[in-house]
Design an enzyme around this catalytic site. Structure first.
Site, PDB file in Angstrom:
ATOM      1  N   ALA A  94       2.735  -0.930   5.353  1.00  0.00           N
ATOM      2  CA  ALA A  94       2.242  -0.942   6.645  1.00  0.00           C
ATOM      3  C   ALA A  94       1.841  -2.117   7.189  1.00  0.00           C
ATOM      4  O   ALA A  94       1.726  -2.405   8.354  1.00  0.00           O
ATOM      5  CB  ALA A  94       1.251   0.320   6.864  1.00  0.00           C
ATOM      6  N   TYR A 147      10.818   8.601   2.391  1.00  0.00           N
ATOM      7  CA  TYR A 147      10.890   7.789   1.410  1.00  0.00           C
ATOM      8  C   TYR A 147      11.610   8.139   0.198  1.00  0.00           C
ATOM      9  O   TYR A 147      11.835   7.359  -0.612  1.00  0.00           O
ATOM     10  CB  TYR A 147       9.456   7.303   0.852  1.00  0.00           C
ATOM     11  CG  TYR A 147       8.784   6.713   2.154  1.00  0.00           C
ATOM     12  CD1 TYR A 147       8.828   5.386   2.518  1.00  0.00           C
ATOM     13  CD2 TYR A 147       7.553   7.508   2.571  1.00  0.00           C
ATOM     14  CE1 TYR A 147       8.165   4.926   3.740  1.00  0.00           C
ATOM     15  CE2 TYR A 147       6.606   6.896   3.613  1.00  0.00           C
ATOM     16  CZ  TYR A 147       7.131   5.704   3.929  1.00  0.00           C
ATOM     17  OH  TYR A 147       6.365   5.252   5.356  1.00  0.00           O
ATOM     18  N   HIS A 184      12.106  -2.672   2.878  1.00  0.00           N
ATOM     19  CA  HIS A 184      11.560  -1.608   3.024  1.00  0.00           C
ATOM     20  C   HIS A 184      12.393  -0.273   2.458  1.00  0.00           C
ATOM     21  O   HIS A 184      13.780  -0.522   2.515  1.00  0.00           O
ATOM     22  CB  HIS A 184      11.211  -1.227   4.539  1.00  0.00           C
ATOM     23  CG  HIS A 184      10.425  -2.353   5.162  1.00  0.00           C
ATOM     24  ND1 HIS A 184       9.113  -2.079   5.074  1.00  0.00           N
ATOM     25  CD2 HIS A 184      10.476  -3.298   5.647  1.00  0.00           C
ATOM     26  CE1 HIS A 184       8.393  -3.043   5.664  1.00  0.00           C
ATOM     27  NE2 HIS A 184       9.377  -3.766   5.767  1.00  0.00           N
ATOM     28  N   GLU A 197      11.787  -9.662   2.605  1.00  0.00           N
ATOM     29  CA  GLU A 197      11.069  -8.417   2.667  1.00  0.00           C
ATOM     30  C   GLU A 197      11.955  -7.279   2.655  1.00  0.00           C
ATOM     31  O   GLU A 197      13.103  -7.344   3.072  1.00  0.00           O
ATOM     32  CB  GLU A 197      10.416  -8.463   4.259  1.00  0.00           C
ATOM     33  CG  GLU A 197       9.702  -7.217   4.562  1.00  0.00           C
ATOM     34  CD  GLU A 197       8.931  -7.624   5.898  1.00  0.00           C
ATOM     35  OE1 GLU A 197       8.114  -8.180   5.925  1.00  0.00           O
ATOM     36  OE2 GLU A 197       9.209  -6.580   6.708  1.00  0.00           O
ATOM     37  N   PRO A 205       0.894  -1.228  -0.022  1.00  0.00           N
ATOM     38  CA  PRO A 205       0.034  -0.047  -0.198  1.00  0.00           C
ATOM     39  C   PRO A 205       0.717   1.460  -0.048  1.00  0.00           C
ATOM     40  O   PRO A 205       1.992   1.439   0.567  1.00  0.00           O
ATOM     41  CB  PRO A 205      -1.007  -0.240   1.235  1.00  0.00           C
ATOM     42  CG  PRO A 205      -0.317  -0.992   2.121  1.00  0.00           C
ATOM     43  CD  PRO A 205       0.603  -1.934   1.156  1.00  0.00           C
ATOM     44  N   ASN A 206       0.373   2.176  -0.767  1.00  0.00           N
ATOM     45  CA  ASN A 206       1.005   3.637  -0.807  1.00  0.00           C
ATOM     46  C   ASN A 206       2.242   3.516  -1.658  1.00  0.00           C
ATOM     47  O   ASN A 206       2.532   4.874  -1.911  1.00  0.00           O
ATOM     48  CB  ASN A 206       1.008   4.057   0.485  1.00  0.00           C
ATOM     49  CG  ASN A 206      -0.255   4.272   1.250  1.00  0.00           C
ATOM     50  OD1 ASN A 206      -1.438   4.746   0.450  1.00  0.00           O
ATOM     51  ND2 ASN A 206      -0.343   3.798   2.505  1.00  0.00           N
ATOM     52  N   ASN A 247       7.490  -5.864  -0.492  1.00  0.00           N
ATOM     53  CA  ASN A 247       7.437  -4.590   0.695  1.00  0.00           C
ATOM     54  C   ASN A 247       5.915  -4.636   0.889  1.00  0.00           C
ATOM     55  O   ASN A 247       5.218  -3.696   0.186  1.00  0.00           O
ATOM     56  CB  ASN A 247       8.003  -3.209  -0.473  1.00  0.00           C
ATOM     57  CG  ASN A 247       7.999  -2.000   0.917  1.00  0.00           C
ATOM     58  OD1 ASN A 247       7.397  -2.240   1.807  1.00  0.00           O
ATOM     59  ND2 ASN A 247       8.699  -0.972   0.063  1.00  0.00           N
ATOM     60  N   ARG A 259      12.236   4.474  12.906  1.00  0.00           N
ATOM     61  CA  ARG A 259      11.042   5.175  12.769  1.00  0.00           C
ATOM     62  C   ARG A 259      10.183   5.047  13.879  1.00  0.00           C
ATOM     63  O   ARG A 259      10.799   4.654  14.997  1.00  0.00           O
ATOM     64  CB  ARG A 259      10.352   4.686  11.549  1.00  0.00           C
ATOM     65  CG  ARG A 259      11.108   4.719  10.167  1.00  0.00           C
ATOM     66  CD  ARG A 259      10.499   5.004   9.064  1.00  0.00           C
ATOM     67  NE  ARG A 259       9.395   5.973   9.055  1.00  0.00           N
ATOM     68  CZ  ARG A 259       8.388   5.473   8.239  1.00  0.00           C
ATOM     69  NH1 ARG A 259       8.725   4.481   7.550  1.00  0.00           N
ATOM     70  NH2 ARG A 259       7.200   6.129   8.240  1.00  0.00           N
ATOM     71  N   ARG A 266       5.159  11.371  -1.892  1.00  0.00           N
ATOM     72  CA  ARG A 266       4.511  11.208  -0.606  1.00  0.00           C
ATOM     73  C   ARG A 266       5.761  11.304   0.352  1.00  0.00           C
ATOM     74  O   ARG A 266       6.561  10.549   0.268  1.00  0.00           O
ATOM     75  CB  ARG A 266       3.619  10.107  -0.428  1.00  0.00           C
ATOM     76  CG  ARG A 266       4.211   8.807   0.156  1.00  0.00           C
ATOM     77  CD  ARG A 266       3.016   7.701   0.127  1.00  0.00           C
ATOM     78  NE  ARG A 266       2.993   7.230   1.689  1.00  0.00           N
ATOM     79  CZ  ARG A 266       3.497   6.352   2.127  1.00  0.00           C
ATOM     80  NH1 ARG A 266       4.229   5.568   1.422  1.00  0.00           N
ATOM     81  NH2 ARG A 266       3.265   6.048   3.231  1.00  0.00           N
TER      82      ARG A 266
END
Length: 148
Positions: free
Chosen positions: A77, A23, A100, A98, A10-11, A74, A107, A18
């Site tokens: 969230a 990012y 990121h 995985e 997502p996103n 990835n 974070r 964004r």
């Protein structure tokens, strides 16, 4: 040629526009171009998927079972709370890495734990778009080590 499914969660389709302080400003399209260039150098075939839907991501994972040699995911969230994606990863018998873009350990506290990573071969985070490049190289190293 090894086949690798790339799954953006997502996103990620908004990457580059964004929260660029987190990012980066490399666009989603350019990240995919970086992935394709690196895969070509490594003689890996990639298919790239993106979804903002948990169920669709699970369907991508299920479809990989007999069609791909590895997955690079990835989950965004979803990493931190999707037991359904975690179970889907555990239900297939292919390596999953995985990734990121940001360093999730630097974070918010809730991002420090990835439930999905518990079913993955490994996790790479904090290298921006090059997290994907590192993951592709890991897939290639796995392939080379199995051939020896």
């Amino acid at each position: 040629m090894k086949r690798v499914l790339i799954i953006h969660g997502p996103n990620l389709n908004l990457t580059g526009s964004r929260e660029t302080n987190i990012y980066g400003n490399v666009s989603f399209e350019e990240i995919n171009n970086i992935i394709k260039r690196e895969a070509s150098k490594l003689d890996l075939a990639v298919k790239i998927q993106q979804s903002n839907s948990e169920g669709e991501i699970i369907d991508f994972i299920h479809s990989a079972k007999n069609n791909f040699d590895a997955i690079i995911i990835n989950p965004g969230a979803y990493s931190h709370y999707s037991y359904a994606i975690m179970d889907a990863i555990g239900a297939i018998d292919i390596p999953v890495i995985e990734v990121h873009l940001s360093n999730i350990q630097k974070r918010e506290d809730f991002r420090h734990t990835s439930v999905t990573a518990t079913r993955c071969l490994g996790q790479i985070s904090g290298f921006g778009p090059y997290s994907y490049v590192l993951a592709l190289n890991a897939v290639k190293l796995l392939e080379d080590s199995l051939e020896e």
